[in-house]
Design a protein around this motif. Structure first.
Motif, mmCIF file in Angstrom:
data_model
loop_
_atom_site.group_PDB
_atom_site.id
_atom_site.type_symbol
_atom_site.label_atom_id
_atom_site.label_comp_id
_atom_site.label_asym_id
_atom_site.label_seq_id
_atom_site.Cartn_x
_atom_site.Cartn_y
_atom_site.Cartn_z
ATOM 1 N N ILE A 1 0.842 -1.205 0.000
ATOM 2 C CA ILE A 1 0.000 0.000 0.000
ATOM 3 C C ILE A 1 0.870 1.245 0.000
ATOM 4 C CG2 ILE A 1 -1.600 1.364 1.402
ATOM 5 C CD1 ILE A 1 -2.863 -1.311 2.275
ATOM 6 N N LEU A 2 1.883 1.255 0.848
ATOM 7 C CA LEU A 2 2.785 2.411 0.910
ATOM 8 C C LEU A 2 3.562 2.575 -0.398
ATOM 9 C CD1 LEU A 2 4.139 2.052 4.565
ATOM 10 C CD2 LEU A 2 2.636 3.863 3.685
ATOM 11 N N SER A 3 3.969 1.459 -0.989
ATOM 12 C CA SER A 3 4.709 1.524 -2.256
ATOM 13 C C SER A 3 3.838 2.113 -3.362
ATOM 14 C CB SER A 3 5.196 0.133 -2.665
ATOM 15 O OG SER A 3 6.135 -0.365 -1.734
ATOM 16 N N THR A 4 2.574 1.689 -3.402
ATOM 17 C CA THR A 4 1.653 2.230 -4.400
ATOM 18 C C THR A 4 1.399 3.711 -4.150
ATOM 19 O OG1 THR A 4 0.556 0.065 -4.525
ATOM 20 C CG2 THR A 4 -0.599 1.951 -5.484
ATOM 21 N N ALA A 5 1.244 4.082 -2.884
ATOM 22 C CA ALA A 5 1.013 5.490 -2.540
ATOM 23 C C ALA A 5 2.201 6.352 -2.961
ATOM 24 C CB ALA A 5 0.773 5.630 -1.036
ATOM 25 N N ARG A 6 3.422 5.811 -2.864
ATOM 26 C CA ARG A 6 4.617 6.580 -3.233
ATOM 27 C C ARG A 6 4.729 6.776 -4.745
ATOM 28 N NH1 ARG A 6 6.952 4.394 1.633
ATOM 29 N NH2 ARG A 6 7.447 2.400 0.618
ATOM 30 N N VAL A 7 3.990 5.969 -5.514
ATOM 31 C CA VAL A 7 3.928 6.213 -6.951
ATOM 32 C C VAL A 7 3.262 7.561 -7.225
ATOM 33 C CG1 VAL A 7 2.916 5.421 -9.131
ATOM 34 C CG2 VAL A 7 3.913 3.764 -7.539
ATOM 35 N N PHE A 8 2.269 7.917 -6.387
ATOM 36 C CA PHE A 8 1.557 9.178 -6.528
ATOM 37 C C PHE A 8 2.266 10.324 -5.800
ATOM 38 C CE2 PHE A 8 -1.865 5.864 -6.605
ATOM 39 C CZ PHE A 8 -2.174 5.986 -7.954
ATOM 40 N N ASP A 9 2.890 10.005 -4.673
ATOM 41 C CA ASP A 9 3.573 11.030 -3.867
ATOM 42 C C ASP A 9 4.753 10.365 -3.164
ATOM 43 O OD1 ASP A 9 4.455 12.955 -2.104
ATOM 44 O OD2 ASP A 9 2.484 13.400 -1.260
ATOM 45 N N ASP A 10 5.965 10.684 -3.605
ATOM 46 C CA ASP A 10 7.140 9.995 -3.064
ATOM 47 C C ASP A 10 7.488 10.392 -1.637
ATOM 48 O OD1 ASP A 10 8.138 12.536 -3.455
ATOM 49 O OD2 ASP A 10 9.542 11.979 -5.050
ATOM 50 N N GLU A 11 6.715 11.313 -1.053
ATOM 51 C CA GLU A 11 6.953 11.721 0.327
ATOM 52 C C GLU A 11 6.112 10.939 1.326
ATOM 53 O OE1 GLU A 11 6.556 15.910 0.763
ATOM 54 O OE2 GLU A 11 8.250 16.381 -0.560
ATOM 55 N N GLN B 1 -6.914 8.744 -6.072
ATOM 56 C CA GLN B 1 -5.708 7.960 -5.813
ATOM 57 C C GLN B 1 -5.919 6.954 -4.688
ATOM 58 O OE1 GLN B 1 -3.016 11.223 -5.190
ATOM 59 N NE2 GLN B 1 -2.425 11.352 -7.356
ATOM 60 N N VAL B 2 -6.518 7.401 -3.579
ATOM 61 C CA VAL B 2 -6.762 6.465 -2.474
ATOM 62 C C VAL B 2 -7.827 5.440 -2.865
ATOM 63 C CG1 VAL B 2 -6.001 8.012 -0.627
ATOM 64 C CG2 VAL B 2 -8.383 8.096 -1.379
ATOM 65 N N SER B 3 -8.806 5.851 -3.658
ATOM 66 C CA SER B 3 -9.836 4.917 -4.114
ATOM 67 C C SER B 3 -9.217 3.850 -5.015
ATOM 68 C CB SER B 3 -10.935 5.648 -4.879
ATOM 69 O OG SER B 3 -11.645 6.522 -4.025
ATOM 70 N N TYR B 4 -8.259 4.251 -5.831
ATOM 71 C CA TYR B 4 -7.573 3.296 -6.703
ATOM 72 C C TYR B 4 -6.853 2.236 -5.870
ATOM 73 C CZ TYR B 4 -4.026 1.375 -9.827
ATOM 74 O OH TYR B 4 -3.216 0.513 -10.527
ATOM 75 N N ILE B 5 -6.150 2.663 -4.835
ATOM 76 C CA ILE B 5 -5.428 1.722 -3.974
ATOM 77 C C ILE B 5 -6.402 0.764 -3.304
ATOM 78 C CG2 ILE B 5 -3.944 1.499 -1.941
ATOM 79 C CD1 ILE B 5 -2.805 4.261 -2.613
ATOM 80 N N ALA B 6 -7.490 1.318 -2.758
ATOM 81 C CA ALA B 6 -8.482 0.487 -2.064
ATOM 82 C C ALA B 6 -9.164 -0.481 -3.028
ATOM 83 C CB ALA B 6 -9.526 1.374 -1.383
ATOM 84 N N ASP B 7 -9.490 -0.001 -4.237
ATOM 85 C CA ASP B 7 -10.177 -0.851 -5.217
ATOM 86 C C ASP B 7 -9.313 -2.036 -5.630
ATOM 87 O OD1 ASP B 7 -12.342 0.804 -5.128
ATOM 88 O OD2 ASP B 7 -11.896 1.848 -7.007
ATOM 89 N N GLN B 8 -8.014 -1.811 -5.774
ATOM 90 C CA GLN B 8 -7.113 -2.890 -6.159
ATOM 91 C C GLN B 8 -7.139 -4.022 -5.130
ATOM 92 O OE1 GLN B 8 -5.183 -3.049 -9.154
ATOM 93 N NE2 GLN B 8 -6.666 -1.442 -9.565
ATOM 94 N N HIS B 9 -7.094 -3.658 -3.862
ATOM 95 C CA HIS B 9 -7.074 -4.669 -2.806
ATOM 96 C C HIS B 9 -8.448 -5.303 -2.607
ATOM 97 C CE1 HIS B 9 -2.929 -4.170 -1.463
ATOM 98 N NE2 HIS B 9 -3.076 -2.870 -1.664
ATOM 99 N N SER B 10 -9.520 -4.515 -2.759
ATOM 100 C CA SER B 10 -10.870 -5.074 -2.626
ATOM 101 C C SER B 10 -11.119 -6.129 -3.699
ATOM 102 C CB SER B 10 -11.919 -3.961 -2.746
ATOM 103 O OG SER B 10 -11.833 -3.062 -1.666
ATOM 104 N N ALA B 11 -10.719 -5.814 -4.934
ATOM 105 C CA ALA B 11 -10.910 -6.764 -6.034
ATOM 106 C C ALA B 11 -10.107 -8.038 -5.783
ATOM 107 C CB ALA B 11 -10.467 -6.119 -7.348
ATOM 108 N N ARG B 12 -8.918 -7.880 -5.238
ATOM 109 C CA ARG B 12 -8.082 -9.053 -4.959
ATOM 110 C C ARG B 12 -8.743 -9.947 -3.909
ATOM 111 N NH1 ARG B 12 -3.674 -6.503 -3.873
ATOM 112 N NH2 ARG B 12 -2.769 -6.665 -5.955
ATOM 113 N N HIS B 13 -9.323 -9.345 -2.876
ATOM 114 C CA HIS B 13 -9.941 -10.150 -1.818
ATOM 115 C C HIS B 13 -11.235 -10.800 -2.287
ATOM 116 C CE1 HIS B 13 -7.026 -8.514 1.009
ATOM 117 N NE2 HIS B 13 -7.445 -9.432 1.851
ATOM 118 N N ARG B 14 -11.965 -10.129 -3.160
ATOM 119 C CA ARG B 14 -13.152 -10.768 -3.712
ATOM 120 C C ARG B 14 -12.768 -11.976 -4.577
ATOM 121 N NH1 ARG B 14 -15.198 -5.271 -4.061
ATOM 122 N NH2 ARG B 14 -14.489 -5.065 -6.218
#
Length: 277
Positions: A80-90, A104-117
């Protein structure tokens, strides 16, 4: 941080969704079912009911703690942190994810939600094979998968579930997500009522489960029973039915949990930006 037009649009979508929760009506069947359940529960002595739900809450709490302490969850946190750093390296910590945009946060959440489904779908299909060990473990695996999904969605929106406050909130979100539709509106209201200034310790009521919350998990057990009926079926043309039932039921349960959790943490994310409609 001010809202953008996109923030406002997402907020309006969530408000419409909340209205659908509050508008959910009970029909004659559900009214009768609720009265039957209420009556049945009322005749159980308090000295049996209270310890049962206290132990159930304790079990969920320990299971939640166990999940978040695993290497799998630590790896998910790092992803999650690695993906977030793609958008903001800080971005270096989970709370700093809130500095990202809503998309951006919705994209991160959607990726993991789809994986768990997908995990739930595969788990259900495997359970549908009818193996005894798989049938007996399906319920626990589904609870673990969906508790983990709520934790990851929370982190995707910048809420660190390692704090006692966020841990308890995520458990209550999981509980509310598993409730029948007719009870979700009230559960949402209680969740929102618990929100306030960010804090480390949770000072609200620590009761999580209730007898209404057993309805969702009970359906998982019914699914397992249905699949077990086909174990002795020799006709190969029926073998696909338990596979479809298992995969479909698990997918729908996981989707229900992840959708509710996503709406809740998206709501909090926008609210914490300093605006409230």
């Amino acid at each position: 941080m001010q809202w953008t037009q996109r923030d406002q649009a997402v907020w309006d979508q969530i408000q419409i969704w909340i209205e659908t929760l509050n508008e959910e009506k009970s029909n004659d069947f559900t009214n009768t079912y609720e009265k039957w359940m209420d009556h049945g529960f009322s005749i159980i002595p308090d000295h049996i009911k209270k310890p049962f739900f206290e132990k159930l809450d304790t079990w969920l709490f320990h299971l939640h703690s166990l999940i978040q302490s695993t290497q799998f969850q630590e790896d998910a946190r790092n992803r999650i942190l690695s993906t977030a750093r793609v958008f903001d390296d800080e971005v270096n910590t989970i709370p700093e994810i809130k500095n990202l945009t809503i998309d951006q946060v919705s994209y991160i959440a959607d990726q993991h939600s789809a994986r768990h489904r997908l995990y739930a779908f595969i788990q259900g299909g495997i359970t549908g094979t009818g193996k005894t060990i798989l049938l007996s473990s399906d319920f626990l695996v589904m609870i673990i998968l969906n508790l983990r999904a709520v934790q990851i969605i929370a982190m995707s929106y910048g809420y660190d579930i390692k704090t006692p406050y966020e841990m308890m909130i995520s458990l209550k979100v999981f509980h509310a997500a598993t409730l029948p539709k007719r009870l979700k509106g009230n559960a949402w209201g209680l969740l929102v009522h618990d929100l306030g200034e960010q804090q480390y310790f949770y000072d609200g009521t620590d009761q999580i489960t209730s007898y209404q919350s057993l309805e969702g998990p009970f359906k998982l057990l019914v699914k397992v029973y249905f699949i077990s009926l086909f174990q002795k079926e020799k006709d190969s043309k029926w073998t696909f039915i338990p596979l479809v039932v298992g995969a479909g039921a698990n997918y729908l349960f996981s989707r229900k949990v992840t959708d509710f959790a996503d709406k809740y943490y998206k709501f909090r994310y926008l609210q914490d930006k300093g605006w409230e409609k």
